[in-house]
Design an enzyme around this catalytic site. Structure first.
Site, PDB file in Angstrom:
ATOM      1  N   HIS A 378      38.666  63.904   8.106  1.00 24.34           N
ATOM      2  CA  HIS A 378      38.942  63.514   6.978  1.00 24.34           C
ATOM      3  C   HIS A 378      38.361  62.252   6.150  1.00 24.34           C
ATOM      4  O   HIS A 378      38.278  61.987   4.856  1.00 24.34           O
ATOM      5  CB  HIS A 378      40.551  62.916   6.512  1.00 24.34           C
ATOM      6  CG  HIS A 378      41.404  64.172   6.643  1.00 24.34           C
ATOM      7  ND1 HIS A 378      41.620  65.066   5.456  1.00 24.34           N
ATOM      8  CD2 HIS A 378      42.167  64.820   7.676  1.00 24.34           C
ATOM      9  CE1 HIS A 378      42.521  65.954   5.641  1.00 24.34           C
ATOM     10  NE2 HIS A 378      42.543  65.735   7.096  1.00 24.34           N
ATOM     11  N   LYS A 551      44.466  57.818  -8.633  1.00 29.58           N
ATOM     12  CA  LYS A 551      44.242  58.230  -7.120  1.00 29.58           C
ATOM     13  C   LYS A 551      44.534  56.838  -6.626  1.00 29.58           C
ATOM     14  O   LYS A 551      44.744  55.763  -7.083  1.00 29.58           O
ATOM     15  CB  LYS A 551      42.935  58.835  -6.629  1.00 29.58           C
ATOM     16  CG  LYS A 551      41.855  58.101  -7.525  1.00 29.58           C
ATOM     17  CD  LYS A 551      40.541  58.419  -7.268  1.00 29.58           C
ATOM     18  CE  LYS A 551      40.231  59.988  -8.188  1.00 29.58           C
ATOM     19  NZ  LYS A 551      39.960  61.045  -7.165  1.00 29.58           N
ATOM     20  N   LYS A 557      36.290  54.703  -4.572  1.00 31.14           N
ATOM     21  CA  LYS A 557      36.670  55.709  -5.570  1.00 31.14           C
ATOM     22  C   LYS A 557      36.268  55.097  -6.955  1.00 31.14           C
ATOM     23  O   LYS A 557      36.345  56.131  -7.938  1.00 31.14           O
ATOM     24  CB  LYS A 557      37.860  55.885  -5.532  1.00 31.14           C
ATOM     25  CG  LYS A 557      38.596  56.793  -4.219  1.00 31.14           C
ATOM     26  CD  LYS A 557      40.138  56.838  -4.226  1.00 31.14           C
ATOM     27  CE  LYS A 557      40.769  57.616  -3.059  1.00 31.14           C
ATOM     28  NZ  LYS A 557      40.600  58.934  -3.271  1.00 31.14           N
ATOM     29  N   THR A 699      41.308  66.101  -3.561  1.00 32.24           N
ATOM     30  CA  THR A 699      42.288  67.338  -4.130  1.00 32.24           C
ATOM     31  C   THR A 699      42.712  67.236  -5.537  1.00 32.24           C
ATOM     32  O   THR A 699      43.047  67.936  -6.252  1.00 32.24           O
ATOM     33  CB  THR A 699      43.404  67.497  -3.187  1.00 32.24           C
ATOM     34  OG1 THR A 699      43.938  66.462  -2.947  1.00 32.24           O
ATOM     35  CG2 THR A 699      42.948  68.198  -1.725  1.00 32.24           C
ATOM     36  N   LYS A 703      43.428  69.834  -8.885  1.00 32.84           N
ATOM     37  CA  LYS A 703      44.804  69.850  -9.683  1.00 32.84           C
ATOM     38  C   LYS A 703      44.454  69.625 -10.977  1.00 32.84           C
ATOM     39  O   LYS A 703      44.829  70.461 -12.144  1.00 32.84           O
ATOM     40  CB  LYS A 703      45.604  68.740  -9.373  1.00 32.84           C
ATOM     41  CG  LYS A 703      46.135  68.761  -7.686  1.00 32.84           C
ATOM     42  CD  LYS A 703      46.646  67.501  -7.440  1.00 32.84           C
ATOM     43  CE  LYS A 703      47.033  67.224  -5.914  1.00 32.84           C
ATOM     44  NZ  LYS A 703      47.192  65.973  -5.669  1.00 32.84           N
TER      45      LYS A 703
HETATM   46  C1  LIG Z   1      46.575  64.794  -5.048  1.00 36.73           C
HETATM   47  C2  LIG Z   1      47.153  63.477  -4.948  1.00 36.73           C
HETATM   48  C3  LIG Z   1      46.266  62.400  -4.407  1.00 36.73           C
HETATM   49  C4  LIG Z   1      44.822  62.764  -3.907  1.00 36.73           C
HETATM   50  O1  LIG Z   1      44.096  62.502  -4.831  1.00 36.73           O
HETATM   51  P1  LIG Z   1      42.466  62.336  -5.061  1.00 36.73           P
HETATM   52  O2  LIG Z   1      41.953  62.138  -6.403  1.00 36.73           O
HETATM   53  O3  LIG Z   1      42.134  63.682  -4.163  1.00 36.73           O
HETATM   54  O4  LIG Z   1      42.249  61.078  -4.157  1.00 36.73           O
HETATM   55  C5  LIG Z   1      46.930  61.160  -4.144  1.00 36.73           C
HETATM   56  N1  LIG Z   1      48.315  61.131  -4.673  1.00 36.73           N
HETATM   57  C6  LIG Z   1      49.209  61.896  -5.110  1.00 36.73           C
HETATM   58  C7  LIG Z   1      50.392  61.643  -5.612  1.00 36.73           C
HETATM   59  C8  LIG Z   1      48.673  63.345  -5.168  1.00 36.73           C
HETATM   60  O5  LIG Z   1      49.173  64.113  -5.895  1.00 36.73           O
END
Ligand SMILES: *Cc1c(COP(=O)(O)O)cnc(C)c1O
Length: 793
Positions: A378, A551, A557, A699, A703
């Protein structure tokens, strides 16, 4: 179990939210009243909204039970290959609405709750998130469980039932403050304890070798109590199981050894054993070598493998007469997927079971083990890779250390035979790292002990293969694969954005479709703007661009880069107030690991900048900055105004809402303005701006795109595939590519050059340095500025 529905049959379902028959509504109401009476022991005169939530949850759960039992019975009869997803994290969020959707019960439940005079959204809001994860890795595990159930696979999620999940984040005076997440306080209607399947897990002790093999003795025992949670597939009658282990002290715990005679102290000390499942470690992409964490990792592994082997032995494949060949079919019947290296001790543990207990010869045990395990990497960030000190493993799991040494010896002998006299290669590929403290490289252990290794996006899998684990890929190139991450479209579209989901399902023609999409987005934005105004006391322009960066907070990031951009926009507005400026609301949210100083400083800085920007009359409604508190699954997809529904009212005139959006919104809801909201469906611009080569997949990026946001991003993680699929002209791609980063790294990065060359950047950095955003404490952000100049990765 009935056969899964075909796509065609599924389309025959009249509505994506389920059919409403008078019969089913009446049945749901009967179930609700029965549970209110018999389960909650309340009548409607004294019942609280929480009682109503629990009555509804139990009613919906009743619809899972038959399918759950039938699915497990079907697996028992048919003996399909079982998939075991081992993970220290399952970031499930809420369960009620997802369950109603997957069972096709949503409309019927809405109607039943309405007829009972209750508000569905208010009840949904009472459910606690199952926050048993930090971020993407834990949410991926949850999405995979949904996906595997929907595909009808015989899959199981195995993890830990943490008593405290990811902390709740409070922002006080701009600083992050952590609060314990006591999510089980009111009980959890979705789990079923299974004390009859409790299993022992051993720690410490010593190893005795004799003619009959090795024996691990004088251990301390902790019991693993399983709690099962149903995982329904989408409209296919499949219900799989997530089994989470809770630590229990044995009843004779400490009564025999050092607490002899002190009964009271012995009972109090039961906490020592039960602390194993007390709390989730709140680190995202960071390795902290704590003994309790290693105990957690082995705890889930040891209990799960006993369960897997018990289930295998109970199957027709496991009940052959010959002890010698019984495990030959094991890899055909059992797949174990390791979600990162966190459950890596499963590899030596399975070897221990095969060799020490089942008395298989080493080579046979090793062959079966390797064909059973697969490992998902990961991250390639060095600070995130698990490297457990040998001393710690030797103390806690002495037999496992011996087994790891044996695996390593054979592994290195093999390499040496292929590459004679290449000592450096042996050092690089060893499972054991020499140095000040001798450590076990858990990723190396996973690669050697698995038949498949995957990264989680194309670019990441390439980096895994060509850079981080290059020697291993040279040795066994076919082992290395890519499996780009995904997300469940049930939770991340149907559930969180029903307006858009319905629109897509309707297949309107293109022109109209685009306009309708914009309308749905605007409705979502107005809802979210209402929430922000009430919660943060900042006037939000609902027609401004919602620019969202949510995030975990991490240097890689680059929330800090976003912050520099905000300051730059602020300075531009002030420099030329008459110049055209597209109004923006910048929303940043996420938790910092409690021990991550720089991440916490970045949160404070964003809040300090927001304070200045939001109160500057020259800026007005052109630019607003919000740090979104306590970002979590239910805030990503859905939540309510302030968490407390009704009572307080909303400062905004409801007429504003009516003008800005579809009036239907207000009339379908009650007079209450506490509408459910979500950040992702309200986003115009999705920020996916990690330094190229650092974000394995992401991810969140998916979304947002699924919900009709545009993406500004770097060529990193799954952004690469998203750009490929959507066309690069449909994303705002910027910044260095991974090759550029590597090259700059080689050449040496000098921040001063950029600072000297770019006047707007210089101004922003100078403002942070001089206390422009922290006038009472001008040196507050010294560490941040110092990092920017001297150790910005
Ligand atoms: C999807 C999700 C993440 C992952 O977000 P990234 O932008 O890929 O780091 C982190 N926290 C929550 C609550 C999520 O739903």
């Amino acid at each position: 179990m009935s056969r899964p529905l075909s796509d065609q049959e599924r389309r025959k379902q009249i509505s994506i939210r389920g059919i409403v028959g008078a019969e089913s509504v009446a049945e749901l109401k009967r179930g609700f009243n029965r549970h209110l009476h018999f389960t909650l022991v309340k009548d409607r005169n004294v019942a609280t909204p929480r009682d109503y939530y629990f009555a509804l949850a139990h009613t919906v759960r009743d619809h899972l039970v038959g399918r759950w039992i039938r699915t497990q019975q079907y697996y028992y009869e048919k003996d399909p290959k079982r998939i075991y997803y081992l993970s220290l994290e399952f970031y499930m969020g809420r369960t009620l609405q997802n369950t109603m959707i997957n069972l096709g019960l949503q409309n019927a439940c809405d109607e039943a709750v309405y007829q009972l005079g209750l508000d569905m959204e208010e009840l949904e809001e009472i459910e606690e998130d199952a926050g048993l994860g930090n971020g993407g890795l834990g949410r991926l595990a949850a999405c995979f469980l949904d996906s595997m159930a929907t595909l009808g696979l015989a899959a199981y999620g195995y993890g830990i039932r943490y008593e405290y999940g990811i902390f709740n984040q409070k922002i006080r005076d701009g600083w992050q403050v952590e609060e314990a997440d006591d999510w089980l306080r009111h009980g959890n209607p979705w789990e079923k304890a299974r004390p009859e399947y409790m299993l022992p897990v051993h720690f410490y002790g010593r190893v005795e070798h004799s003619a009959s093999g090795a024996k691990w003795i004088d251990t301390q025992v902790v019991l693993a109590l399983p709690y099962d949670t149903p995982v329904p597939g989408y409209m296919n009658n499949t219900v799989n199981t997530m089994r989470l282990w809770s630590a229990r002290a044995p009843n004779d715990f400490n009564l025999r050894d050092f607490n002899v005679g002190d009964y009271i102290q012995a009972v109090l000390d039961r906490n020592l054993a039960e602390n194993i499942s007390r709390v989730l470690y709140p680190n995202d992409n960071f390795f902290e070598g704590k003994e309790l964490r290693l105990k957690q990792e082995y705890f889930v592994v040891a209990a799960t493998l006993q369960d897997i082997i018990r289930r295998f032995k109970a199957s027709k494949f496991g009940s052959t007469d010959s002890v010698r060949t019984v495990f030959d079919s094991f890899p055909d019947q059992v797949a174990i997927q390791l979600n990162d290296t966190h459950p890596a001790m499963a590899i030596p543990e399975l070897m221990r079971i095969f060799v020490d207990i089942e008395k298989l010869p080493w080579d046979k045990a090793w062959d079966i083990t390797r064909r059973t395990f697969a490992y998902t990497n990961h991250t390639v960030l060095p600070e995130a890779l698990e490297r457990w000190p040998v001393d710690l493993v030797e103390k806690l799991l002495p037999r496992h250390l011996q087994i790891i040494y044996e695996i390593n010896q054979r592994h290195l002998d093999h390499i040496a035979s292929l590459f004679p006299n290449d000592v450096d290669r042996l050092r690089r590929m060893s499972l054991i790292e020499e140095g000040d403290t001798k450590r076990i490289n858990m990723a190396h252990l996973c690669i050697v002990g698995s038949h498949a290794v995957n990264g989680v996006a194309k670019i990441h899998s390439e980096i895994v293969k060509t850079q981080v684990f290059e020697d291993f890929a040279e040795l066994e190139p076919e082992k290395f694969q890519n499996k780009t991450n995904g997300i469940t479209p049930r939770r991340w579209l149907l559930l969180c954005n029903p307006g858009l989901a319905e629109l897509i399902a309707e297949f309107v023609d293109d022109d109209l479709f685009i306009r309708e999409v914009a309308k749905v987005k605007q409705e979502n934005k107005v809802k979210f703007a209402l929430y922000l105004e009430k919660e943060y006391k900042v006037k939000i322009n609902p027609s401004s661009m919602f620019d969202v960066h949510v995030k975990r907070i991490h240097e890689y990031k680059r929330q800090l880069m976003n912050c520099l951009h905000i300051i730059t926009m602020y300075n531009r507005i002030r420099r030329d107030p008459s110049k055209l400026f597209v109004p923006r609301t910048v929303i940043i949210g996420g938790k910092a690991a409690p021990g991550y100083h720089m991440a916490k400083m970045i949160i404070k800085l964003i809040n300090a900048v927001a304070q200045v920007v939001n109160n500057d009359p020259m800026v007005g409604s052109k630019l607003k900055v919000i740090f979104l508190e306590n970002y979590r699954v239910s805030l990503a997809e859905k939540g309510t105004l302030g968490g407390t529904c009704c009572g307080e009212g909303v400062s905004l005139n409801p007429m504003v809402l009516q003008q800005e959006t579809n009036p239907k919104l207000l009339t379908t809801s009650s007079s209450c303005l506490c509408v459910l909201l979500a950040v992702i469906p309200a986003t115009d611009l999705s920020e996916q701006i990690s330094t190229a080569g650092t974000e394995a997949s992401g991810t969140g990026n998916m979304k947002f795109m699924l919900n009709g946001a545009l993406t500004i991003g770097t060529m990193d993680g799954a952004n690469v595939e998203m750009a490929e699929e959507a066309g690069e002209e449909n994303l705002f791609i910027f910044g260095m590519r991974v090759e550029d980063v590597t090259e700059l790294d080689k050449k040496g990065y000098n921040a001063q050059l950029y600072y000297d060359r770019l006047p707007e950047l210089k101004q922003a950095v100078d403002q942070i340095k001089s206390g422009f955003f922290s006038p009472k404490e001008p040196n507050l952000f010294n560490d941040v500025v110092n990092m920017l100049f001297h150790h910005d990765r």
